[in-house]
Design a protein around this motif. Structure first.
Motif, PDB file in Angstrom:
ATOM      1  N   ASP A  96       0.805  -1.251  -0.416  1.00 42.59           N
ATOM      2  CA  ASP A  96      -0.348  -0.008  -0.101  1.00 42.59           C
ATOM      3  C   ASP A  96       1.218   1.372  -0.320  1.00 42.59           C
ATOM      4  O   ASP A  96       1.670   1.522   1.034  1.00 42.59           O
ATOM      5  CB  ASP A  96      -0.774   0.121   0.836  1.00 42.59           C
ATOM      6  N   PRO A  97       1.448   2.012  -1.582  1.00 43.58           N
ATOM      7  CA  PRO A  97       1.472   3.184  -1.055  1.00 43.58           C
ATOM      8  C   PRO A  97       1.075   4.782  -0.444  1.00 43.58           C
ATOM      9  O   PRO A  97       1.807   5.261  -0.375  1.00 43.58           O
ATOM     10  CB  PRO A  97       1.908   2.982  -2.906  1.00 43.58           C
ATOM     11  N   HIS A  98      -0.343   4.408  -0.126  1.00 40.88           N
ATOM     12  CA  HIS A  98      -1.095   5.311   1.021  1.00 40.88           C
ATOM     13  C   HIS A  98      -0.751   6.312  -0.042  1.00 40.88           C
ATOM     14  O   HIS A  98      -0.850   7.747   0.689  1.00 40.88           O
ATOM     15  CB  HIS A  98      -0.131   5.405   2.174  1.00 40.88           C
ATOM     16  N   GLU A  99      -0.546   6.417  -1.296  1.00 38.60           N
ATOM     17  CA  GLU A  99      -0.937   7.728  -2.436  1.00 38.60           C
ATOM     18  C   GLU A  99      -0.310   8.954  -2.527  1.00 38.60           C
ATOM     19  O   GLU A  99       0.348  10.069  -1.828  1.00 38.60           O
ATOM     20  CB  GLU A  99      -2.521   8.472  -1.605  1.00 38.60           C
ATOM     21  N   ASP A 100       1.142   8.831  -1.100  1.00 43.54           N
ATOM     22  CA  ASP A 100       2.416   8.941  -1.338  1.00 43.54           C
ATOM     23  C   ASP A 100       3.378   8.471  -2.101  1.00 43.54           C
ATOM     24  O   ASP A 100       3.967   7.935  -1.635  1.00 43.54           O
ATOM     25  CB  ASP A 100       2.893   8.277   0.432  1.00 43.54           C
ATOM     26  N   PRO A 101       3.893  10.195  -2.935  1.00 44.82           N
ATOM     27  CA  PRO A 101       4.329   9.942  -3.837  1.00 44.82           C
ATOM     28  C   PRO A 101       5.787   9.218  -3.820  1.00 44.82           C
ATOM     29  O   PRO A 101       6.641   8.391  -4.168  1.00 44.82           O
ATOM     30  CB  PRO A 101       4.486  10.774  -4.696  1.00 44.82           C
ATOM     31  N   GLU A 102       6.858   9.968  -2.767  1.00 42.04           N
ATOM     32  CA  GLU A 102       7.664   9.015  -1.993  1.00 42.04           C
ATOM     33  C   GLU A 102       7.512   7.830  -1.834  1.00 42.04           C
ATOM     34  O   GLU A 102       8.981   7.201  -2.040  1.00 42.04           O
ATOM     35  CB  GLU A 102       8.511   9.887  -1.284  1.00 42.04           C
ATOM     36  N   TYR A 103       6.540   7.523  -1.072  1.00 43.57           N
ATOM     37  CA  TYR A 103       6.584   5.858  -0.366  1.00 43.57           C
ATOM     38  C   TYR A 103       6.022   5.039  -1.369  1.00 43.57           C
ATOM     39  O   TYR A 103       6.711   3.911  -1.392  1.00 43.57           O
ATOM     40  CB  TYR A 103       5.336   5.841   0.865  1.00 43.57           C
ATOM     41  N   GLU A 104       5.546   5.044  -2.911  1.00 38.89           N
ATOM     42  CA  GLU A 104       5.039   5.376  -3.895  1.00 38.89           C
ATOM     43  C   GLU A 104       6.406   4.203  -4.493  1.00 38.89           C
ATOM     44  O   GLU A 104       6.526   3.020  -4.789  1.00 38.89           O
ATOM     45  CB  GLU A 104       4.693   5.548  -4.839  1.00 38.89           C
ATOM     46  N   ALA A 105       7.062   5.085  -4.581  1.00 43.66           N
ATOM     47  CA  ALA A 105       8.482   4.526  -5.199  1.00 43.66           C
ATOM     48  C   ALA A 105       9.541   3.742  -4.093  1.00 43.66           C
ATOM     49  O   ALA A 105      10.007   2.809  -4.730  1.00 43.66           O
ATOM     50  CB  ALA A 105       9.502   6.347  -5.651  1.00 43.66           C
ATOM     51  N   THR A 106       9.267   3.923  -2.568  1.00 39.89           N
ATOM     52  CA  THR A 106       9.542   3.295  -2.004  1.00 39.89           C
ATOM     53  C   THR A 106       9.434   1.764  -2.061  1.00 39.89           C
ATOM     54  O   THR A 106       9.767   0.751  -2.310  1.00 39.89           O
ATOM     55  CB  THR A 106       9.511   3.861  -0.437  1.00 39.89           C
ATOM     56  N   VAL A 107       8.211   1.745  -2.026  1.00 38.37           N
ATOM     57  CA  VAL A 107       7.560   0.430  -2.672  1.00 38.37           C
ATOM     58  C   VAL A 107       7.648  -0.249  -3.416  1.00 38.37           C
ATOM     59  O   VAL A 107       8.086  -1.330  -3.512  1.00 38.37           O
ATOM     60  CB  VAL A 107       5.467   0.796  -2.114  1.00 38.37           C
ATOM     61  N   LEU A 108       7.590   0.554  -4.380  1.00 36.49           N
ATOM     62  CA  LEU A 108       8.204  -0.666  -5.679  1.00 36.49           C
ATOM     63  C   LEU A 108       9.727  -1.198  -5.919  1.00 36.49           C
ATOM     64  O   LEU A 108       9.600  -1.536  -6.871  1.00 36.49           O
ATOM     65  CB  LEU A 108       8.005   0.347  -7.174  1.00 36.49           C
TER      66      LEU A 108
END
Length: 333
Positions: A96-108
């Protein structure tokens, strides 16, 4: 313990064909693939995934990055993706990236670190760095729900005409002040649903009053606050459209707190159906997205991309369904 040779005998194919199906090392006709997978299940064959991944550089895992996994309307999408992935012999890793672009990059990056064979994800409002990362590493990718780039594989719902249709329905019953509680700014779904709202007003010959377009941030509490502000305005709306199901819950809370009865005092129509929309009083008029179909198509597109990285990109928009109930203030169909 069953062997690959036993699977091949049950399926009536060669051991090499079974290996190609399980390891994805060569294209196999869909009907043959289905026969092999049926034989795998019948024989209760368990591949040695560690050995396979070392031999083929494949892990038979798919990554799914989807914000707000706990959101009820996403349950059907998640279940469809998991079921189709399993049917094709893949395991799903979910984040779940939580709609956070920075965390999205971390998750991927983490999913890539787990050596997934491909990823499905609903991009944030600023997915550029994440998409660049995946492209630079050649990770097969399909965008889900938010269709942002026809140069990439993507699948989601048609939003513009769907919301324009909700506006037309409310305008057709006599409403002239129709409000939209919009989602998080920057998301492609938000942009398209706002576009549909404005298009619907234009077609109905209604003014797009700025005070009737409010930001619900795609969540319950911001939507509740936004609807209270609508109700407190000098010229409040007579009808409200909520742009996702979480915001519908927030709107219903605000109406209850303000003593506003739907549809007697306020008409309500919503984007997204969900399990208890038919149990509310009044029952909710909604646009229902075909999430099961979106999930299945997303997996199929990803497997196609994995099998042929040079294939032309595909954009699939699926039509939602208008579900006419009672909250809009007219007799339900």
């Amino acid at each position: 313990m069953a062997t690959m040779a036993e699977v091949a005998r049950l399926a009536g194919v060669s051991i090499a064909t079974v290996s190609h199906v399980l390891n994805g090392t060569r294209a196999v006709r869909p009907e043959t693939r289905a026969i092999v997978l049926d034989a795998v299940r019948a024989a209760d064959y368990t591949p040695n995934t560690v050995a396979q991944s070392l031999a083929t550089a494949r892990t038979t895992t798919i990554g799914l990055a989807l914000s707000a996994i706990s959101n009820p309307f996403l349950g059907e999408l998640l279940a469809a993706v998991e079921a189709e992935a399993a049917r094709q012999g893949y395991t799903l890793l979910v984040a779940d990236p939580h709609e956070d672009p920075e965390y999205e990059a971390t998750v991927l990056r983490r999913l890539h670190g787990r050596r997934v064979d491909g990823v499905l994800f609903a991009p944030s409002a600023s997915p550029g760095p994440t998409l660049d990362f995946l492209a630079a590493r050649g990770v097969p990718t399909v965008l889900v729900d938010r269709l942002i780039d026809p140069a990439r594989d993507q699948v989601g719902t048609e939003n513009v005409e769907a919301v324009a249709g909700l506006v037309a329905h409310l305008a057709g019953t006599g409403h002239e002040r129709i409000a939209l509680v919009a989602g998080q700014a920057g998301l492609r779904t938000t942009i398209e649903r706002v576009e549909g709202y404005r298009l619907g007003l234009q077609r109905a010959g209604l003014a797009a009053a700025p005070g009737l377009l409010v930001d619900g941030h795609s969540a319950e509490e911001p939507a509740r606050v936004a609807v209270h502000a609508l109700l407190a305005a000098a010229h409040p709306p007579t009808a409200v459209i909520t742009a996702n199901n979480s915001m519908t819950i927030g709107a219903m809370q605000a109406f209850r707190e303000a003593g506003v009865e739907v549809p007697r005092d306020m008409a309500l129509a919503a984007f997204d159906d969900f399990p208890w929309a038919d149990l509310f009083h009044p029952r909710l008029t909604v646009v229902a997205q075909p999430f099961a179909e979106i999930g299945r198509e997303a997996v199929r597109l990803l497997l196609r991309r994995m099998a042929d990285p040079s294939a032309a990109p595909v954009t699939t928009r699926l039509s939602p369904r208008f579900v006419h109930r009672e909250s809009c203030g007219c007799e339900a169909s």
